[in-house]
Design an enzyme around this catalytic site. Structure first.
Site, PDB file in Angstrom:
ATOM      1  N   ARG A  51      -8.270  -5.339 -11.067  1.00 27.03           N
ATOM      2  CA  ARG A  51      -7.022  -5.282 -10.292  1.00 27.03           C
ATOM      3  C   ARG A  51      -6.520  -3.838 -10.279  1.00 27.03           C
ATOM      4  O   ARG A  51      -5.990  -3.356  -9.295  1.00 27.03           O
ATOM      5  CB  ARG A  51      -5.951  -6.219 -10.876  1.00 27.03           C
ATOM      6  N   TYR A 103       6.034  -4.451  14.806  1.00 26.86           N
ATOM      7  CA  TYR A 103       5.175  -5.590  14.530  1.00 26.86           C
ATOM      8  C   TYR A 103       6.027  -6.771  14.040  1.00 26.86           C
ATOM      9  O   TYR A 103       6.867  -6.614  13.142  1.00 26.86           O
ATOM     10  CB  TYR A 103       4.144  -5.170  13.483  1.00 26.86           C
ATOM     11  N   ASP A 175       4.245   3.539  10.317  1.00 29.21           N
ATOM     12  CA  ASP A 175       3.130   2.607  10.498  1.00 29.21           C
ATOM     13  C   ASP A 175       2.231   3.205  11.585  1.00 29.21           C
ATOM     14  O   ASP A 175       2.596   3.244  12.761  1.00 29.21           O
ATOM     15  CB  ASP A 175       3.688   1.237  10.910  1.00 29.21           C
ATOM     16  N   LYS A 200      -7.181  -3.446  11.787  1.00 28.51           N
ATOM     17  CA  LYS A 200      -7.239  -3.099  13.198  1.00 28.51           C
ATOM     18  C   LYS A 200      -8.265  -1.982  13.427  1.00 28.51           C
ATOM     19  O   LYS A 200      -9.432  -2.189  13.189  1.00 28.51           O
ATOM     20  CB  LYS A 200      -5.835  -2.731  13.693  1.00 28.51           C
TER      21      LYS A 200
END
Ligand SMILES: *Cc1c(COP(=O)(O)O)cnc(C)c1O
Length: 384
Positions: A51, A103, A175, A200
């Site tokens: 992790r 978004y 972003d 994306k």
């Protein structure tokens, strides 16, 4: 390898990547492991538990930092997990000024999750960055912008936002999912944190969900790395490998996305049945000058309305396209078509949507890298 003088196309292939130390494998292996053996407690090779660190992730993080002109990158299990980590820098009572065209999932996490923890979000028009000043008060901690915006392709002036952020000691988060590092590097214009949904353009093949944050400042990286490790929304090594593989062709794909985008934007603009076309490459786009300043091209994201402005007309187009698949998401090699009002932006109340120009008949295209003539023929038969 990490040579800051290399140009982007070279960085995309080589930055952060070394032959694997154990075998010399040129491609970074997928370190599918949860833990690492220690010779004695604390005596290890920099890796303790997956992790916290994973070598495949480390290589990707180094590559992402290099291609966004940052010093550090942190990877997450999705773009939303990256957004979640940034929002966790805030405390109850803090305020954030957010661009109002963004978004849908970002709007949702702010209004439905973090608002419950006493954080206030002001959604404002950032078409003119000076408008931000009207909303700054002693509680304001962060400015959050997306540019180009989703789905209306509005442009926010990153440099102007950064100037205001610095004056008031606010963090500026950009972003950069729509532009990708090929078209725009927000850190160069003064942003503090760049966010990507690597799902994306960075991944580029519609086969992985992944998120990333890139920054210059070491203290900020340490805070976000603490959140990354404490909250645990980390990506698996295979997903990191897919993104690493994707970015090696980012420049070649983006070049074609831009070429096809331009052809299709112009085709739509001349179509008698099409109403408004949103594409930041048009010279009469409201912030085209800003786009020209901060971007190296205009990309393959286009939205348009129909003159027959009703939901049925839009639905008919969505049903008829064959090469453009009806799906959420964007930035893959294949072309997609979507209906923001009922899909990606369904979580924004209708009045909010319409107020911001996101009308019921709006159609969004993610133009892929197929042959442009075939894509235009597909739209032609669908729009009629
Ligand atoms: C998709 C997207 C996100 C969210 O990313 P996920 O990887 O789907 O969690 C955030 N911002 C923008 C602009 C996006 O397109």
């Amino acid at each position: 390898m990490n040579n800051k003088n290399h140009k982007l196309a070279t960085k995309l292939i080589h930055a952060g990547v070394e032959p694997d130390p154990t075998t010399g494998a040129i491609m970074t292996p997928i370190y599918q492991t949860s833990t690492y053996v220690q010779a004695a407690p604390g005596d290890h090779k920099g890796y303790e538990y997956a992790r916290t660190q994973n070598p495949t992730r480390t290589v990707l993080q180094n590559a992402l930092a290099a291609i966004e002109n940052g010093n550090h990158a942190l990877c997450f299990g999705s773009g939303m997990a990256a957004t979640d980590a940034v929002a966790k820098l805030l405390m109850p009572g803090d305020e954030v000024i957010v661009a109002n065209d963004l978004y849908g999932g970002t709007y949702r996490i702010f209004t439905k999750v973090f608002a419950n923890y006493g954080i206030k979000f002001d959604f404002i028009d950032m078409g003119n960055a000076e408008n931000i000043r009207n909303y700054i008060n002693s509680h304001t901690k962060m400015i959050w912008a997306e540019t180009p915006t989703n789905p209306l392709l509005n442009i926010v002036d990153i440099e102007a936002c950064a100037k205001i952020a610095k004056e008031h000691k606010l963090l500026l988060v950009v972003d950069n999912t729509f532009a990708s590092p090929y078209l725009q590097n927000p850190l160069d214009w003064g942003a503090d944190i760049v966010l990507h949904s690597a799902t994306k353009y960075l991944g580029g093949h519609s086969d992985v969900v992944h998120g990333a944050l890139i920054m210059k400042d070491a203290a900020l990286e340490e805070k976000l790395r603490f959140i990354q490790n404490s909250c645990g929304a980390v990506p698996g090594p295979h997903d990191c490998w897919l993104v690493l593989r994707g970015i090696k062709t980012l420049h070649v794909r983006m070049q074609r996305h831009c070429e096809n985008g331009e052809k299709i934007a112009n085709y739509l603009r001349n179509h008698p049945k099409v109403g408004k076309v949103y594409w930041c490459g048009f010279a009469d786009h409201p912030n085209h000058d800003v786009a020209k300043k901060q971007m190296r091209g205009f990309g393959g994201m286009i939205s348009f309305t129909l003159k027959d402005d009703n939901i049925e007309a839009a639905m008919s187009v969505l049903k008829k396209t064959e090469l453009f698949s009806l799906a959420e998401s964007l930035g893959g090699v294949e072309s997609l078509i979507g209906h923001p009002a009922s899909m990606t932006h369904g979580s924004i109340p209708r009045e909010e949507r319409i107020k911001n120009g996101l009308v019921d008949s709006l159609i969004r295209l993610s133009v892929g890298i197929e042959d442009a003539d075939d894509l235009i023929a597909d739209l032609e038969q669908a729009i009629g």
